[in-house]
Design a protein around this motif. Structure first.
Motif, short mmCIF file in Angstrom:
data_model
loop_
_atom_site.label_atom_id
_atom_site.label_comp_id
_atom_site.label_asym_id
_atom_site.label_seq_id
_atom_site.Cartn_x
_atom_site.Cartn_y
_atom_site.Cartn_z
N LEU A 78 -76.61 26.62 -15.90
CA LEU A 78 -76.63 25.30 -15.44
C LEU A 78 -76.15 25.04 -14.07
O LEU A 78 -75.40 26.21 -13.57
N ASP A 79 -76.86 24.33 -13.13
CA ASP A 79 -76.48 24.30 -11.67
C ASP A 79 -75.03 23.05 -12.01
O ASP A 79 -74.94 22.30 -12.36
N LEU A 80 -73.97 24.20 -11.34
CA LEU A 80 -72.79 23.09 -11.57
C LEU A 80 -71.79 23.19 -9.97
O LEU A 80 -71.40 24.04 -9.46
N GLU A 81 -71.18 21.34 -10.45
CA GLU A 81 -70.99 21.49 -8.44
C GLU A 81 -69.53 21.16 -8.92
O GLU A 81 -70.17 20.01 -10.31
N ILE A 82 -68.30 21.30 -8.59
CA ILE A 82 -67.48 20.55 -9.07
C ILE A 82 -66.99 20.08 -6.73
O ILE A 82 -67.28 20.80 -5.67
N VAL A 83 -66.53 18.93 -7.28
CA VAL A 83 -66.77 18.09 -6.24
C VAL A 83 -64.95 18.12 -5.98
O VAL A 83 -64.52 16.56 -7.01
N PRO A 84 -63.97 17.83 -4.77
CA PRO A 84 -62.96 17.59 -4.53
C PRO A 84 -62.65 16.41 -4.69
O PRO A 84 -63.16 15.62 -3.61
N GLY A 85 -60.94 16.46 -5.07
CA GLY A 85 -60.97 14.74 -4.69
C GLY A 85 -59.38 14.79 -4.31
O GLY A 85 -58.78 15.67 -4.41
N ILE A 86 -58.79 13.76 -4.03
CA ILE A 86 -57.29 13.49 -3.15
C ILE A 86 -56.42 13.54 -4.80
O ILE A 86 -56.77 12.31 -5.74
N THR A 87 -55.81 14.00 -4.90
CA THR A 87 -54.46 14.31 -5.82
C THR A 87 -53.65 13.08 -5.99
O THR A 87 -53.31 13.03 -4.82
N ALA A 88 -53.07 12.72 -6.94
CA ALA A 88 -52.09 11.53 -7.38
C ALA A 88 -51.10 12.35 -6.00
O ALA A 88 -50.50 11.05 -5.80
N MET A 89 -50.57 13.30 -6.50
CA MET A 89 -49.47 14.06 -5.20
C MET A 89 -49.95 13.21 -4.29
O MET A 89 -48.32 13.56 -3.09
N LEU A 90 -50.62 13.72 -3.82
CA LEU A 90 -50.61 13.35 -1.96
C LEU A 90 -51.06 11.99 -1.85
O LEU A 90 -50.45 11.76 -0.40
N ALA A 91 -51.21 11.50 -3.09
CA ALA A 91 -51.78 10.14 -2.10
C ALA A 91 -49.64 9.31 -2.39
O ALA A 91 -49.51 8.33 -1.64
N VAL A 92 -49.20 9.63 -3.35
CA VAL A 92 -48.35 9.44 -3.35
C VAL A 92 -47.44 9.87 -2.30
O VAL A 92 -46.17 9.10 -1.41
N ALA A 93 -46.84 11.28 -1.89
CA ALA A 93 -46.85 11.67 -0.75
C ALA A 93 -46.60 11.35 1.14
O ALA A 93 -45.66 10.08 1.26
N ALA A 94 -47.85 10.27 0.81
CA ALA A 94 -47.82 9.87 1.84
C ALA A 94 -47.30 9.21 2.54
O ALA A 94 -47.15 8.28 3.67
#
Lengths: 254, 254
Positions: free
Chosen positions: B106-122
């Motif tokens: 299959l044509d598989l793609e993964i799109v990263p995102g801001i994970t919770a610890m980064l949002a909390v840390a900021a």
């Protein structure tokens, strides 16, 4: 005090991976502090001023940015990736703690970004799919003995390990020593991912076994992810393999 | 095979923290698999179909999404935060490894995102400013003894610790036990951050000392960050304190 300081994580360098929040914060600021190559990625207008500095001058840069914000300007401090992960947010906090009292009263905002390990992981599967850690291999600000202790503890406890700042002209031997140490703790079959410039036109991703990993496979722009004993590799005909850390672990470590 | 599967990290839930890459991937897909509340955040049109499922059915959801992609549809699997951090990317890889051979093509793609610890840390400063780890407290898929071993190893080696999946109705005691264990390894003064729904309208962030930390301060939507012995707290008049992990460490641990 009317000045503002915003610390912005601009992501891995692919404009499609920079958040709208970061873009809005960039548009609103007047003065930009950061490592030159990160500032080069921004699309600034004529009323916005660049204050580029070398990558090794983080504390001086933080102080200069805080002083300008305290003078009433709207200042942005720019990092690649996430500003809170081995980047400028900690340097700004350190400068605030040891600086004049007025710096504590500044309007301070921090905008998170996609950090390198997340961008690299997304290109190969889910290597950070179970418990993991992030370690900077730079011994400029911490003793090498502490880095070795953390590498050994992380490998023994089964964490996947993301290595930031793996190598530079001034730190040529540390990554090779880290691989040596990890080979004592982990199987030579353990997958190792070298992710350079993930998501950018000059991206270069390679997946090797730990017993094949060489420091020359990395440069300053590389994030290295070392799997755990549970990390799996899935071969795919005509496609690059998928690497992932299973969500489950069957047994205690020992 | 014309089907496509894209695994999308939509970030912490604030639309300004979702990347343009994620937005583009969402617009292009026809069928959406995910936990209902994550699908609710998407702005889908009439030609896009939702396939919501419960949060505990990750592997079944991954298989259903793969089967539909293999049938020729353009399928999106949606996670909050980053899809590769205690989320759907690992479940999809696991399903591929143990599934029919056609899933590997299959044509598989993964799109990263801001994970919770980064949002909390900021939101609080730079608590992830030096070496850190991320541990899921869920013992649904791994033995609790292994989680205890990892907590102890991380605290002893001086990592900041981000705790994902800290508590739920089915797992009520694990977070309290984790705090007990960490109090044996770390000073009671160590800052602990409870970051709930960071960046969303219902955000609730609190900073306490480890000796005051109680499991009731967290819920399912909380990411808990436990500092190291070096973590600093900066009081600010009329503003919430800043918490950060210094970039430097003066000495080896022992």
């Amino acid at each position: 005090m009317s000045g503002r300081l915003v610390i912005i994580g601009t992501g891995p360098g692919n404009p499609a991976q920079m958040t709208p929040q970061a873009r809005t914060a960039i548009a609103a600021a007047s003065d930009f502090f950061g490592y030159g190559p990160y500032l080069d990625r921004l699309d600034l207008n004529d009323r916005q001023t660049r204050h580029a500095s070398d990558n090794r001058e983080e504390l001086a840069r933080a102080r200069a940015a805080l002083a300008m914000a305290a003078s009433g300007r709207h200042v942005a401090v720019v990092s690649g990736g996430d500003a809170g992960v081995f980047a400028m947010a900690a340097a700004v906090c350190e400068a605030i703690e040891h600086g004049p009292a007025e710096w504590r009263r500044l309007d301070l905002e921090i905008v998170p970004g996609i950090t390198a390990m997340l961008a690299v992981a997304a290109r190969v599967g889910a290597p950070l799919g179970h418990d993991f850690c992030a370690i900077s291999l730079s011994d400029n600000l911490k003793p090498w003995a502490l880095i070795e202790e953390r590498l050994a503890a992380a490998a023994a406890a089964g964490f996947v390990i993301a290595l930031y700042n793996p190598i530079s002209r001034a730190r040529p031997w540390q990554l090779g020593r880290a691989f040596e140490l990890l080979r004592e703790k982990l199987s030579g079959q353990t997958p190792v991912i070298f992710g350079r410039a993930a998501g950018r036109p000059d991206e270069r991703i390679s997946i090797v076994r730990l017993d094949e990993a060489q420091p020359e496979m990395a440069d300053m722009a590389t994030c290295v992810i070392v799997g755990s004993q549970e990390t799996r590799m899935i071969a795919r005909d005509g496609l690059s393999p998928l690497v992932y850390a299973p969500r489950s672990a069957e047994r205690p470590m020992r």
